[in-house]
Scaffold this active site. Structure first.
Site, PDB file in Angstrom:
ATOM      1  N   VAL A  24      -2.201  -0.743  -2.143  1.00  0.00           N
ATOM      2  CA  VAL A  24      -1.759  -1.094  -3.499  1.00  0.00           C
ATOM      3  C   VAL A  24      -0.981  -2.412  -3.468  1.00  0.00           C
ATOM      4  O   VAL A  24      -1.227  -3.313  -4.280  1.00  0.00           O
ATOM      5  CB  VAL A  24      -0.893   0.037  -4.120  1.00  0.00           C
ATOM      6  CG1 VAL A  24      -0.359  -0.388  -5.480  1.00  0.00           C
ATOM      7  CG2 VAL A  24      -1.707   1.317  -4.262  1.00  0.00           C
ATOM      8  N   HIS A  74       3.254  11.786 -13.998  1.00  0.00           N
ATOM      9  CA  HIS A  74       2.031  11.249 -13.418  1.00  0.00           C
ATOM     10  C   HIS A  74       1.284  12.378 -12.706  1.00  0.00           C
ATOM     11  O   HIS A  74       1.889  13.249 -12.120  1.00  0.00           O
ATOM     12  CB  HIS A  74       2.426  10.173 -12.406  1.00  0.00           C
ATOM     13  CG  HIS A  74       1.264   9.462 -11.797  1.00  0.00           C
ATOM     14  ND1 HIS A  74       0.139   9.113 -12.500  1.00  0.00           N
ATOM     15  CD2 HIS A  74       1.071   9.005 -10.541  1.00  0.00           C
ATOM     16  CE1 HIS A  74      -0.694   8.493 -11.699  1.00  0.00           C
ATOM     17  NE2 HIS A  74      -0.158   8.410 -10.509  1.00  0.00           N
ATOM     18  N   ARG A  94       0.910  12.093   2.594  1.00  0.00           N
ATOM     19  CA  ARG A  94       1.131  13.404   3.211  1.00  0.00           C
ATOM     20  C   ARG A  94       0.296  13.545   4.479  1.00  0.00           C
ATOM     21  O   ARG A  94      -0.894  13.243   4.488  1.00  0.00           O
ATOM     22  CB  ARG A  94       0.780  14.514   2.225  1.00  0.00           C
ATOM     23  CG  ARG A  94       1.095  15.905   2.770  1.00  0.00           C
ATOM     24  CD  ARG A  94       1.670  16.837   1.741  1.00  0.00           C
ATOM     25  NE  ARG A  94       0.800  17.056   0.607  1.00  0.00           N
ATOM     26  CZ  ARG A  94       0.509  18.267   0.133  1.00  0.00           C
ATOM     27  NH1 ARG A  94       0.992  19.349   0.714  1.00  0.00           N
ATOM     28  NH2 ARG A  94      -0.250  18.400  -0.916  1.00  0.00           N
ATOM     29  N   ASN A 136       9.987  10.162   1.498  1.00  0.00           N
ATOM     30  CA  ASN A 136       9.810   9.052   0.556  1.00  0.00           C
ATOM     31  C   ASN A 136      11.088   8.730  -0.222  1.00  0.00           C
ATOM     32  O   ASN A 136      11.321   7.578  -0.583  1.00  0.00           O
ATOM     33  CB  ASN A 136       8.620   9.312  -0.367  1.00  0.00           C
ATOM     34  CG  ASN A 136       7.301   9.007   0.352  1.00  0.00           C
ATOM     35  OD1 ASN A 136       7.265   8.202   1.280  1.00  0.00           O
ATOM     36  ND2 ASN A 136       6.229   9.657  -0.062  1.00  0.00           N
ATOM     37  N   VAL A 189       6.193   2.213  -7.850  1.00  0.00           N
ATOM     38  CA  VAL A 189       4.811   2.695  -7.790  1.00  0.00           C
ATOM     39  C   VAL A 189       4.689   3.878  -6.817  1.00  0.00           C
ATOM     40  O   VAL A 189       3.785   4.697  -6.914  1.00  0.00           O
ATOM     41  CB  VAL A 189       3.864   1.546  -7.356  1.00  0.00           C
ATOM     42  CG1 VAL A 189       2.413   1.980  -7.365  1.00  0.00           C
ATOM     43  CG2 VAL A 189       4.039   0.325  -8.249  1.00  0.00           C
ATOM     44  N   GLY A 224       5.981  -2.998   0.604  1.00  0.00           N
ATOM     45  CA  GLY A 224       4.835  -2.154   0.976  1.00  0.00           C
ATOM     46  C   GLY A 224       3.581  -3.003   0.851  1.00  0.00           C
ATOM     47  O   GLY A 224       3.149  -3.334  -0.265  1.00  0.00           O
ATOM     48  N   ALA A 225       3.053  -3.409   2.011  1.00  0.00           N
ATOM     49  CA  ALA A 225       1.862  -4.281   2.006  1.00  0.00           C
ATOM     50  C   ALA A 225       0.605  -3.473   2.302  1.00  0.00           C
ATOM     51  O   ALA A 225      -0.328  -3.949   2.934  1.00  0.00           O
ATOM     52  CB  ALA A 225       2.036  -5.399   3.032  1.00  0.00           C
ATOM     53  N   ARG A 243      -7.758   5.275 -16.869  1.00  0.00           N
ATOM     54  CA  ARG A 243      -8.763   6.230 -16.401  1.00  0.00           C
ATOM     55  C   ARG A 243      -9.351   7.006 -17.586  1.00  0.00           C
ATOM     56  O   ARG A 243     -10.566   7.200 -17.675  1.00  0.00           O
ATOM     57  CB  ARG A 243      -8.113   7.182 -15.385  1.00  0.00           C
ATOM     58  CG  ARG A 243      -7.843   6.483 -14.072  1.00  0.00           C
ATOM     59  CD  ARG A 243      -6.997   7.290 -13.142  1.00  0.00           C
ATOM     60  NE  ARG A 243      -7.060   6.747 -11.789  1.00  0.00           N
ATOM     61  CZ  ARG A 243      -6.203   7.049 -10.818  1.00  0.00           C
ATOM     62  NH1 ARG A 243      -5.210   7.891 -11.052  1.00  0.00           N
ATOM     63  NH2 ARG A 243      -6.334   6.524  -9.622  1.00  0.00           N
TER      64      ARG A 243
HETATM   65  N1  APR Z   1       9.819  -0.380   4.165  1.00  0.00           N
HETATM   66  C1  APR Z   1       8.754  -1.149   3.842  1.00  0.00           C
HETATM   67  N2  APR Z   1       7.478  -0.701   3.854  1.00  0.00           N
HETATM   68  C2  APR Z   1       7.288   0.572   4.185  1.00  0.00           C
HETATM   69  C3  APR Z   1       8.350   1.442   4.525  1.00  0.00           C
HETATM   70  C4  APR Z   1       9.661   0.920   4.510  1.00  0.00           C
HETATM   71  N3  APR Z   1      10.730   1.666   4.812  1.00  0.00           N
HETATM   72  N4  APR Z   1       7.817   2.654   4.809  1.00  0.00           N
HETATM   73  C5  APR Z   1       6.481   2.574   4.645  1.00  0.00           C
HETATM   74  N5  APR Z   1       6.142   1.308   4.275  1.00  0.00           N
HETATM   75  C6  APR Z   1       4.832   0.750   4.031  1.00  0.00           C
HETATM   76  C7  APR Z   1       3.768   1.258   4.998  1.00  0.00           C
HETATM   77  O1  APR Z   1       3.877   0.607   6.258  1.00  0.00           O
HETATM   78  C8  APR Z   1       2.480   0.921   4.251  1.00  0.00           C
HETATM   79  O2  APR Z   1       1.954  -0.333   4.632  1.00  0.00           O
HETATM   80  O3  APR Z   1       4.329   1.133   2.754  1.00  0.00           O
HETATM   81  C9  APR Z   1       2.915   0.880   2.771  1.00  0.00           C
HETATM   82  C10 APR Z   1       2.196   1.918   1.927  1.00  0.00           C
HETATM   83  O4  APR Z   1       0.869   1.549   1.878  1.00  0.00           O
HETATM   84  P1  APR Z   1      -0.376   2.589   1.928  1.00  0.00           P
HETATM   85  O5  APR Z   1      -0.075   3.679   2.890  1.00  0.00           O
HETATM   86  O6  APR Z   1      -1.612   1.766   2.074  1.00  0.00           O
HETATM   87  O7  APR Z   1      -0.331   3.249   0.494  1.00  0.00           O
HETATM   88  P2  APR Z   1      -0.936   2.671  -0.862  1.00  0.00           P
HETATM   89  O8  APR Z   1      -2.307   3.175  -1.045  1.00  0.00           O
HETATM   90  O9  APR Z   1      -0.672   1.212  -0.934  1.00  0.00           O
HETATM   91  O10 APR Z   1      -0.013   3.427  -1.910  1.00  0.00           O
HETATM   92  C11 APR Z   1       1.358   3.115  -2.018  1.00  0.00           C
HETATM   93  O11 APR Z   1       1.540   3.904  -4.244  1.00  0.00           O
HETATM   94  O12 APR Z   1       0.007   4.977  -5.589  1.00  0.00           O
HETATM   95  C12 APR Z   1       1.115   5.138  -4.742  1.00  0.00           C
HETATM   96  O13 APR Z   1       0.787   7.336  -3.802  1.00  0.00           O
HETATM   97  C13 APR Z   1       0.771   5.971  -3.530  1.00  0.00           C
HETATM   98  O14 APR Z   1       3.050   6.226  -2.814  1.00  0.00           O
HETATM   99  C14 APR Z   1       1.845   5.545  -2.576  1.00  0.00           C
HETATM  100  C15 APR Z   1       2.048   4.075  -2.945  1.00  0.00           C
END
Ligand code: APR
Length: 311
Positions: free
Chosen positions: A14, A176, A83, A96, A119, A10-11, A152
């Site tokens: 976070v 959480h 969501r 998820n 995470v 997940g890039a 926090r």
């Molecule tokens: N494989 C790899 N990456 C994926 C997949 C998958 N099957 N499905 C989704 N992703 C990637 C998305 O493309 C996206 O880039 O996961 C990334 C999630 O990043 P953001 O939407 O920017 O979310 P972020 O703010 O980084 O939060 C990530 O951490 O705090 C928690 O609630 C938050 O569940 C969320 C996670």
């Protein structure tokens, strides 16, 4: 010398910020993976191009596949979707669960000895998905939530008293978010319990703000959720593991009898070292704290029923 290797799945916000923090501190090489083909490459290049200025030699590999993640010491799972309008919480949970399941299957076959640091939200349920799918011992699957929630709480107490954040030690338990349980009795300013220096009403208000802190940021950012403090919290856990510091940190851990919780992930203080969770630390709770904690556990239990149905 063997270089540490951490994969981040997940890039997004976070994941990207965590990669930045890890390589800026030269804690490890980082493999950044996302399902979006160009996202990890773009963030990866941007970070590689910062290296000459910030002067770090950690390597960063961006990928849409999992081959490069092989033999990771730690795998951080941040993949998921937020969501969407009109989507129920349950529908989001199911999507998820599928994502974390697939990701876990991919990473564990290539890094069978890794520690999984989850995470993705809802955190406690997603940690349970990773635990069940990986079949790893419970020491090597944990979730990041408590360090963030405690940070926090600490930040708000430091603001209230106008003192250094370094003076504040905070304690939180439970799931959480909404159901977290901050424990003011165990929360101190330079060793003094906050119950002696802040009024009951103000402590209540600070606890409420801590519980709502994630939502407060979502409201302000409008698109997306917090990532600076979450990534900082992840890195604190990573440091304790890589350097075998044995810090006591609140983490989501799979309880098997501790705190009278059976086979469920819930936020508890753990000793975090090279092998992951070395010990779950049990503390006594007042009846009022106990009630809040049980409520929190029940909320996690509900979500995990859905996980058990889906897996
Ligand atoms: N494989 C790899 N990456 C994926 C997949 C998958 N099957 N499905 C989704 N992703 C990637 C998305 O493309 C996206 O880039 O996961 C990334 C999630 O990043 P953001 O939407 O920017 O979310 P972020 O703010 O980084 O939060 C990530 O951490 O705090 C928690 O609630 C938050 O569940 C969320 C996670």
């Amino acid at each position: 010398m063997k270089r540490n290797k951490i994969s981040i799945i997940g890039a997004g916000n976070v994941g990207g910020t965590t990669a930045q923090r890890l390589i800026e501190k030269e804690l490890s090489d980082v493999v950044l993976v996302d399902i979006e083909p160009d996202l990890p490459k773009g963030k990866g290049l941007d970070l590689i191009e910062s290296a000459p200025i910030y002067r770090y030699d950690s390597h960063l590999i961006a990928s849409t596949g999992y081959e490069e993640t092989a033999q990771s010491d730690i795998v951080i799972i941040t993949s998921g979707i937020p969501r969407k309008p009109g989507m129920s919480r349950d529908a989001l949970l199911r999507v998820n669960i599928d994502i974390v399941k697939k990701v876990t299957e991919e990473v564990v076959q290539r890094s069978p000895d890794a520690i999984l640091l989850v995470v993705s939200n809802p955190l406690d349920a997603m940690s349970y998905v990773a635990y069940r799918v990986s079949k790893f011992p419970r020491e090597r699957v944990l979730g990041m939530a408590g360090v963030l929630d405690a940070a926090r709480f600490q930040a708000f107490i430091a603001m209230e008293l106008d003192v250094s954040v370094e003076n504040i030690q905070a304690f939180v338990l439970g799931g959480h978010g909404d159901s977290m349980v901050p424990l003011p009795r165990y929360t101190t300013v330079a060793g003094i319990p906050i119950t002696e220096v802040i009024s009951k009403e103000r402590i209540e208000a600070i606890m409420q703000r801590t519980q709502d802190a994630g939502a407060e940021i979502v409201r302000l950012l409008k698109t997306g959720s917090a990532y600076f403090a979450p990534s900082a919290a992840i890195v604190e856990m990573v440091v304790s593991i890589l350097k075998d510091k044995k810090k006591i940190l609140p983490c989501a851990a799979f309880c098997q009898g501790e705190y009278k919780v059976d086979n469920l992930f819930v936020g508890v203080p753990v000793k975090l070292g090279h092998g992951g969770i070395e010990k779950i630390i049990e503390i006594s709770l007042t009846s009022e704290e106990e009630i809040k904690f049980r409520k929190s556990v029940a909320a996690v239990q509900e979500l995990c029923k859905t996980v058990d149905q889906v897996l």
